[in-house]
Design an enzyme around this catalytic site. Structure first.
Site, PDB file in Angstrom:
ATOM      1  N   LYS A 188       0.827  -1.212   0.000  1.00  0.00           N
ATOM      2  CA  LYS A 188       0.000   0.000   0.000  1.00  0.00           C
ATOM      3  C   LYS A 188       0.856   1.256   0.000  1.00  0.00           C
ATOM      4  O   LYS A 188       0.530   2.244  -0.639  1.00  0.00           O
ATOM      5  CB  LYS A 188      -0.944   0.004   1.207  1.00  0.00           C
ATOM      6  CG  LYS A 188      -2.100  -0.951   1.069  1.00  0.00           C
ATOM      7  CD  LYS A 188      -3.195  -0.679   2.079  1.00  0.00           C
ATOM      8  CE  LYS A 188      -4.340  -1.648   1.923  1.00  0.00           C
ATOM      9  NZ  LYS A 188      -5.361  -1.529   2.952  1.00  0.00           N
TER      10      LYS A 188
ATOM     11  N   LYS B 196      -4.707 -10.335  -5.885  1.00  0.00           N
ATOM     12  CA  LYS B 196      -5.998 -10.676  -5.261  1.00  0.00           C
ATOM     13  C   LYS B 196      -7.085  -9.704  -5.738  1.00  0.00           C
ATOM     14  O   LYS B 196      -6.771  -8.564  -6.103  1.00  0.00           O
ATOM     15  CB  LYS B 196      -5.878 -10.659  -3.735  1.00  0.00           C
ATOM     16  CG  LYS B 196      -5.715  -9.300  -3.129  1.00  0.00           C
ATOM     17  CD  LYS B 196      -5.875  -9.321  -1.611  1.00  0.00           C
ATOM     18  CE  LYS B 196      -5.728  -7.904  -1.072  1.00  0.00           C
ATOM     19  NZ  LYS B 196      -5.969  -7.747   0.326  1.00  0.00           N
TER      20      LYS B 196
ATOM     21  N   LYS C 139     -10.769  -4.029  -3.604  1.00  0.00           N
ATOM     22  CA  LYS C 139     -11.509  -2.784  -3.853  1.00  0.00           C
ATOM     23  C   LYS C 139     -10.593  -1.721  -4.433  1.00  0.00           C
ATOM     24  O   LYS C 139     -11.022  -0.823  -5.122  1.00  0.00           O
ATOM     25  CB  LYS C 139     -12.077  -2.232  -2.543  1.00  0.00           C
ATOM     26  CG  LYS C 139     -13.110  -3.105  -1.889  1.00  0.00           C
ATOM     27  CD  LYS C 139     -13.286  -2.724  -0.415  1.00  0.00           C
ATOM     28  CE  LYS C 139     -13.877  -3.868   0.365  1.00  0.00           C
ATOM     29  NZ  LYS C 139     -13.791  -3.729   1.810  1.00  0.00           N
TER      30      LYS C 139
HETATM   31  P1  TYM Z   1     -10.687  -6.462   4.347  1.00  0.00           P
HETATM   32  O1  TYM Z   1     -11.726  -5.440   4.634  1.00  0.00           O
HETATM   33  O2  TYM Z   1      -9.691  -6.158   3.281  1.00  0.00           O
HETATM   34  O3  TYM Z   1     -11.371  -7.829   3.956  1.00  0.00           O
HETATM   35  C1  TYM Z   1     -12.376  -8.432   4.755  1.00  0.00           C
HETATM   36  C2  TYM Z   1     -12.232  -9.947   4.694  1.00  0.00           C
HETATM   37  O4  TYM Z   1     -12.252 -10.385   3.323  1.00  0.00           O
HETATM   38  C3  TYM Z   1     -11.113 -11.187   3.051  1.00  0.00           C
HETATM   39  N1  TYM Z   1     -10.685 -10.926   1.657  1.00  0.00           N
HETATM   40  C4  TYM Z   1     -10.518 -11.889   0.732  1.00  0.00           C
HETATM   41  N2  TYM Z   1     -10.657 -13.222   0.774  1.00  0.00           N
HETATM   42  C5  TYM Z   1     -10.432 -13.917  -0.369  1.00  0.00           C
HETATM   43  N3  TYM Z   1     -10.068 -13.336  -1.552  1.00  0.00           N
HETATM   44  C6  TYM Z   1      -9.899 -11.991  -1.624  1.00  0.00           C
HETATM   45  N4  TYM Z   1      -9.572 -11.435  -2.794  1.00  0.00           N
HETATM   46  C7  TYM Z   1     -10.123 -11.199  -0.468  1.00  0.00           C
HETATM   47  N5  TYM Z   1     -10.069  -9.868  -0.208  1.00  0.00           N
HETATM   48  C8  TYM Z   1     -10.410  -9.724   1.095  1.00  0.00           C
HETATM   49  C9  TYM Z   1     -10.052 -10.720   4.042  1.00  0.00           C
HETATM   50  O5  TYM Z   1      -9.085 -11.724   4.250  1.00  0.00           O
HETATM   51  C10 TYM Z   1     -10.892 -10.434   5.274  1.00  0.00           C
HETATM   52  O6  TYM Z   1     -11.101 -11.634   6.002  1.00  0.00           O
HETATM   53  N6  TYM Z   1      -7.415  -5.948   8.027  1.00  0.00           N
HETATM   54  C11 TYM Z   1      -8.677  -6.507   7.677  1.00  0.00           C
HETATM   55  C12 TYM Z   1      -9.838  -6.026   8.530  1.00  0.00           C
HETATM   56  C13 TYM Z   1      -9.666  -6.221  10.005  1.00  0.00           C
HETATM   57  C14 TYM Z   1      -9.787  -7.451  10.703  1.00  0.00           C
HETATM   58  C15 TYM Z   1      -9.614  -7.101  12.073  1.00  0.00           C
HETATM   59  C16 TYM Z   1     -10.019  -8.759  10.302  1.00  0.00           C
HETATM   60  C17 TYM Z   1      -9.437  -5.245  10.906  1.00  0.00           C
HETATM   61  N7  TYM Z   1      -9.426  -5.769  12.176  1.00  0.00           N
HETATM   62  C18 TYM Z   1      -9.696  -8.096  13.059  1.00  0.00           C
HETATM   63  C19 TYM Z   1     -10.072  -9.743  11.291  1.00  0.00           C
HETATM   64  C20 TYM Z   1      -9.906  -9.401  12.662  1.00  0.00           C
HETATM   65  C21 TYM Z   1      -8.996  -6.110   6.259  1.00  0.00           C
HETATM   66  O7  TYM Z   1      -8.519  -5.119   5.745  1.00  0.00           O
HETATM   67  O8  TYM Z   1      -9.942  -6.886   5.671  1.00  0.00           O
END
Ligand code: TYM
Length: 342
Positions: A122, A205, A208
């Site tokens: 990022k 991957k 967004k």
């Molecule tokens: P975020 O918002 O990017 O994504 C949310 C969830 O979706 C999964 N994910 C994917 N799985 C498969 N293929 C993909 N292309 C893909 N893109 C996203 C992510 O693995 C996630 O499970 N840092 C985290 C948010 C967060 C969080 C937490 C998660 C903040 N605090 C505490 C678990 C526990 C994030 O940016 O997810």
């Protein structure tokens, strides 16, 4: 709240996981995360957060963030996270996440944060412009999100694995420094759908923040848009419908079809052997459209119902706050802080 939610004597294990409210949820979020979260509803105490404080680590528009929070909440519910069986909360409404993050941050080696893959990706993106310290500190806040609820299990997609390892390290380090306080959480990564890739750049991957938005299928995309995106997915110059490292585009489509239909990739390879790529893409498009139809229908019912959504957040946040206070007080005591009167 019903006694069902009385945490103090709940024998059930705790699940906690979250997603960022940036724009819309996409197919990767659904197959890699939200859909699997529903499997914990019956036998776990479930906390599902919308992490708006994480969403401000890259440039954003405040009014859009608010809209996105409501949309994400409505999508959570539309995907099956029934608010009567879990706690849906908004991170910024809970006192404790940033407080605990500070304490964990004081235990966290700077080098470990600088080595995080997502930080490197990022911060090096050309359109980012400015790299705030929040982006570096992001995984510490994420560890606090999890440890504040003493979660047993954290279901996530594969891309979050490294962040979860840091969380486990910080739990162990806090316990060793101040005495046993946190559970060291397990990570649960689904077998199918853990890494859905961009339709346009299958080496990356689905995300967004992909500059090429036609590579990303959003849960609220109308059927004709889903079809167009899938029909224009990048594949390869051969004709074989087979999953392999040299065929990332077809492998991704097979994974999407597998996640949409529940059939194994091997069964799908056999069933579609000999089909032209265009015909195979049409099958994938039909399956995704069918899979998302009930979610879109439910969203149409509740997506604009602000008073319902506010109420869901209010109830979820109340329970989350109680639990968070309890753990934060314990942590403050152990850290040598004098307890404040509330
Ligand atoms: P975020 O918002 O990017 O994504 C949310 C969830 O979706 C999964 N994910 C994917 N799985 C498969 N293929 C993909 N292309 C893909 N893109 C996203 C992510 O693995 C996630 O499970 N840092 C985290 C948010 C967060 C969080 C937490 C998660 C903040 N605090 C505490 C678990 C526990 C994030 O940016 O997810």
């Amino acid at each position: 709240m019903t006694p069902f939610f009385n945490m103090s004597d709940s024998p059930r294990k705790t699940v906690l996981t979250c997603a960022q409210p940036t724009g819309n949820l996409h197919l990767g979020n659904y197959f890699g995360a939200v859909r699997n979260w529903t499997s914990y509803l019956d036998d776990h105490e479930c906390f599902f957060g919308i992490v708006d404080q994480h969403a401000i680590t890259t440039p954003y528009v405040p009014a859009e963030l608010r809209q996105s929070v409501y949309r994400t909440l409505a999508l959570y519910i539309s995907c099956g996270l029934d608010p009567s069986r879990c706690h849906l909360f908004l991170q910024s409404q809970i006192t404790g996440h940033t407080e605990l993050a500070w304490i964990l941050g004081c235990l966290c080696p700077l080098g470990q944060l600088e080595r995080m893959t997502q930080f490197k990706e990022k911060s090096q993106r050309e359109d980012v412009g400015f790299v705030g310290a929040g982006l570096l500190f992001y995984p510490v806040l994420m560890a606090a999100d999890i440890l504040l609820y003493n979660a047993d299990v954290v279901p996530v997609g594969e891309d979050q694995k490294q962040h979860l390892e840091l969380c486990r390290d910080l739990a162990i380090k806090f316990n060793a420094t101040y005495s046993n306080t946190f559970r060291v959480p397990d990570v649960a990564i689904p077998k199918a759908g853990a890494r859905i890739r961009s339709l346009q750049s299958p080496d990356k991957k689905m995300s967004k923040s992909d500059p090429n938005q036609s590579g990303c299928v959003y849960l609220l995309d109308p059927p004709e848009v889903i079809r167009k995106k899938i029909m224009s997915a990048v594949t390869d110059s051969s004709r074989e419908i087979r999953a392999s490292a040299e065929k990332p585009g077809i492998t991704n489509l097979l994974n999407i079809l597998s996640a949409s239909t529940g059939q194994t990739v091997e069964a799908l390879e056999a069933a579609h052997d000999g089909l032209a790529y265009g015909e195979f893409k049409a099958v994938v498009a039909d399956a995704v459209i069918a899979c998302l139809a009930p979610i879109q229908a439910r969203f149409a019912e509740i997506g604009e119902d602000r008073s319902y959504l506010d109420n869901v957040l209010k109830e979820g946040s109340e329970v989350a706050q109680k639990r968070a206070y309890r753990l934060l007080s314990k942590v403050y005591r152990k850290a040598g802080f004098i307890e404040r009167s509330r």
